[in-house]
Design an enzyme around this catalytic site. Sequence first.
Site, PDB file in Angstrom:
ATOM      1  N   GLU A  91      45.360  40.322  84.140  1.00  6.32           N
ATOM      2  CA  GLU A  91      45.003  39.584  85.360  1.00  6.32           C
ATOM      3  C   GLU A  91      46.103  38.624  85.792  1.00  6.32           C
ATOM      4  O   GLU A  91      46.420  38.522  86.978  1.00  6.32           O
ATOM      5  CB  GLU A  91      43.693  38.816  85.158  1.00  6.32           C
ATOM      6  CG  GLU A  91      42.445  39.684  85.105  1.00  6.32           C
ATOM      7  CD  GLU A  91      42.195  40.343  83.753  1.00  6.32           C
ATOM      8  OE1 GLU A  91      42.947  40.062  82.793  1.00  6.32           O
ATOM      9  OE2 GLU A  91      41.242  41.138  83.658  1.00  6.32           O
TER      10      GLU A  91
ATOM     11  N   HIS B 288      30.083  37.053  82.768  1.00  5.93           N
ATOM     12  CA  HIS B 288      30.253  37.933  83.933  1.00  5.93           C
ATOM     13  C   HIS B 288      29.491  37.467  85.170  1.00  5.93           C
ATOM     14  O   HIS B 288      29.419  38.214  86.130  1.00  5.93           O
ATOM     15  CB  HIS B 288      29.720  39.339  83.611  1.00  5.93           C
ATOM     16  CG  HIS B 288      30.612  40.205  82.792  1.00  5.93           C
ATOM     17  ND1 HIS B 288      30.877  39.966  81.474  1.00  5.93           N
ATOM     18  CD2 HIS B 288      31.295  41.332  83.099  1.00  5.93           C
ATOM     19  CE1 HIS B 288      31.677  40.914  80.995  1.00  5.93           C
ATOM     20  NE2 HIS B 288      31.947  41.751  81.962  1.00  5.93           N
TER      21      HIS B 288
END
Lengths: 335, 330
Positions: free
Chosen positions: A69, A138
């Site tokens: 990322e 999440h």
Amino acid sequence: MLQATRQSGITETTYREAVREAIRDALKRDDRVFLMGEDVGRYGGCYAVSKGLLAEFGSERIRDTPLSESGFTGAGIGAAMGGMRPIVEVMTVNFSLLALDQILNSAATIRHMSGNQFGVPLVIRMATGAGRQLAAQHSHSLEGWYAHIPGIRVLAPATVEDARGMLWTALQDPDPVLIFENVMLYNMTGTLVADAGPVDIAKAAVRRTGSDISLITYGGSLWKTLEAATQLAAENINAEVIDLRSLRPLDDATIMASVNKTRRAVIVDEGWRSGSLAAEIGMRIVEQAFWEMDAPVGRVCGEEVPIPYPSHLERAAIPNAAKIVAAAKAALGRD
Amino acid sequence: MSGTTDKPRLSRVHMLDLLRQMIRIRLFEDKCAELYTQEKIRGFLHLYDGEEAVAAGVISLLEKQDRVVATYREHGHALVRGVVMKSVMAEMYGKREGCSGGRGGSMHLFDNTTNFYGGNAIVGGGLPMAVGLALADRMRGEKHVTACFFGEGAVAEGEFHESLNLAALWGLPVLFVCENNLYAMGTALAISQSETDIHAKAACYKITSEAVDGMDIVAVEGAARRALHAIRETGKPYFLECRTYRFRAHSMFDAQLYRDKTEVEVWRKKGPIERLRTWLEANHMIHPEELERINAEIAAEIAEAVAFAEAGSWEPVEDLTRFVYAEAAS
Ligand SMILES: Cc1ncc(C[n+]2csc(CCOP(=O)(O)OP(=O)(O)O)c2C)c(N)n1
């Protein structure tokens, strides 16, 4: 692809398809645009947003990245500085924390730090929010944190029209724009006019007009807030609902015009309460409209816990219509 | 104990035990898949189908005080480690009797009684934690090993490289176990790494490193035995790349557009359970009734776990904000 149930130029589509159509449109209009992120190509996107685009545009422009990322967000920054118009997709806001250094210390900073010599015309899209029982790594709503950062714009499309229209406008912006897509909206359907296209990204929208109280919200919470407004209407409370659309900068004018009219406000925000975007909005109301208000500003926010897995606890951890109704009534002294 | 010698053990009893461990994981997860379609289990569910030899081959060699750090694909690791099946199943349901009190679900199994440190669903997130656990052991003069499991997808994250360097630099007793199943969701190893020989990367950090056929539990166990022996002798990290394959979808939401059905079929034939069973059969080390007995015992254990989870309770909503911080002892 926009699924055609066409009647006089109106198309019914899902939020997911609207985002996909926006990406497709941008790729067609400008060859500097490309999409990059984890599983955007062969897998079809973790929320199936980019499904089919690899076959249409090829692996240079629908670029699968490794699980890096920080690396690919940083590469997006560099590519933007080098003349491209990247759309970086980060799977969810929780994973964007691995790229936070790049977003804050580079993307948001470079224009100012370089004395306006360099800019970063980058768009970063990511999913946000709870509701799918994906638990504490999440499911968070951290867009309010991003709205804390000068140097970037933060958008939260809540409608199919905004999902379709915000991306292109964002790509025209000379500075980084973050777009937060609430996971609970992807399957939502809505209608688009046949020539739906770019929309303004500076202004908040009044989604329901009312005179008794202003309910101020954005993203996935918009629909819960509208539901609450309907319930309030049954009790003769006429709520106005404001969809912020842009979380940074905030459209103070629309907020203040509304509260000046209604004299009461409740802010609905899925993020954690302390230090939240809701806190910022509340403070702005205090700064700019204190003397107009008839009651303290209320808030309905996420509970201050990591989002738990079981459905009943997850639901209890985030705003819902009942909590919004209760907060609105409290502000009206009607509990 | 078995963990400290590196001689392979091919005794019949031992081999049957390894087979049983793998079948136990497989059948447990088959049940989980079924329960998922019945919506008893929700959220993300990542099955270990095909990779059982790794957890079974490595974790059964650990000592009681050793530590385990795993990922969101960790049901097998938890079961082999000795986290009670009932409490794992209750966790899958989100019930209070689950090993994480129901709050974590499939991806976040924790159990302090077996030194099982989760269930991390941030890819690469467990590696620095494993380094820290090993650092604590080193600083406290404890001789434990921390076994850290992760997929090959994690190799692309900065945390992988930072952790390997720290462990090597500080000489920490970490057993890094890379479960290389060739895909990170839909991203094949070949399109995510410039160097696809992962164990070579660990070698760059001066960590003793080997690659092993992860479908062969005898090979996995042999390598793990060597690794643990070396770590206990030297206190230094060791890296095992287990080459394996996931037979099922990444999670229950995956349409598997990125690979051919035939590829999956080819790998299925090399499955670790199949492989050990046929080997045992060929060497007349297992009778059909024994296999039946193993299956029946496991089926009974699973039925009991399901009944336990079904009978479990939901955490009251009033407790939602408990344990955000430690509670003062009363
Ligand atoms: C930091 C981060 N990025 C992305 C994801 C989404 N994600 C979950 S699992 C996964 C694939 C990981 O593959 P690998 O490490 O090989 O393990 P496997 O799932 O194959 O066991 C991805 C991309 C995540 N959980 N965390």
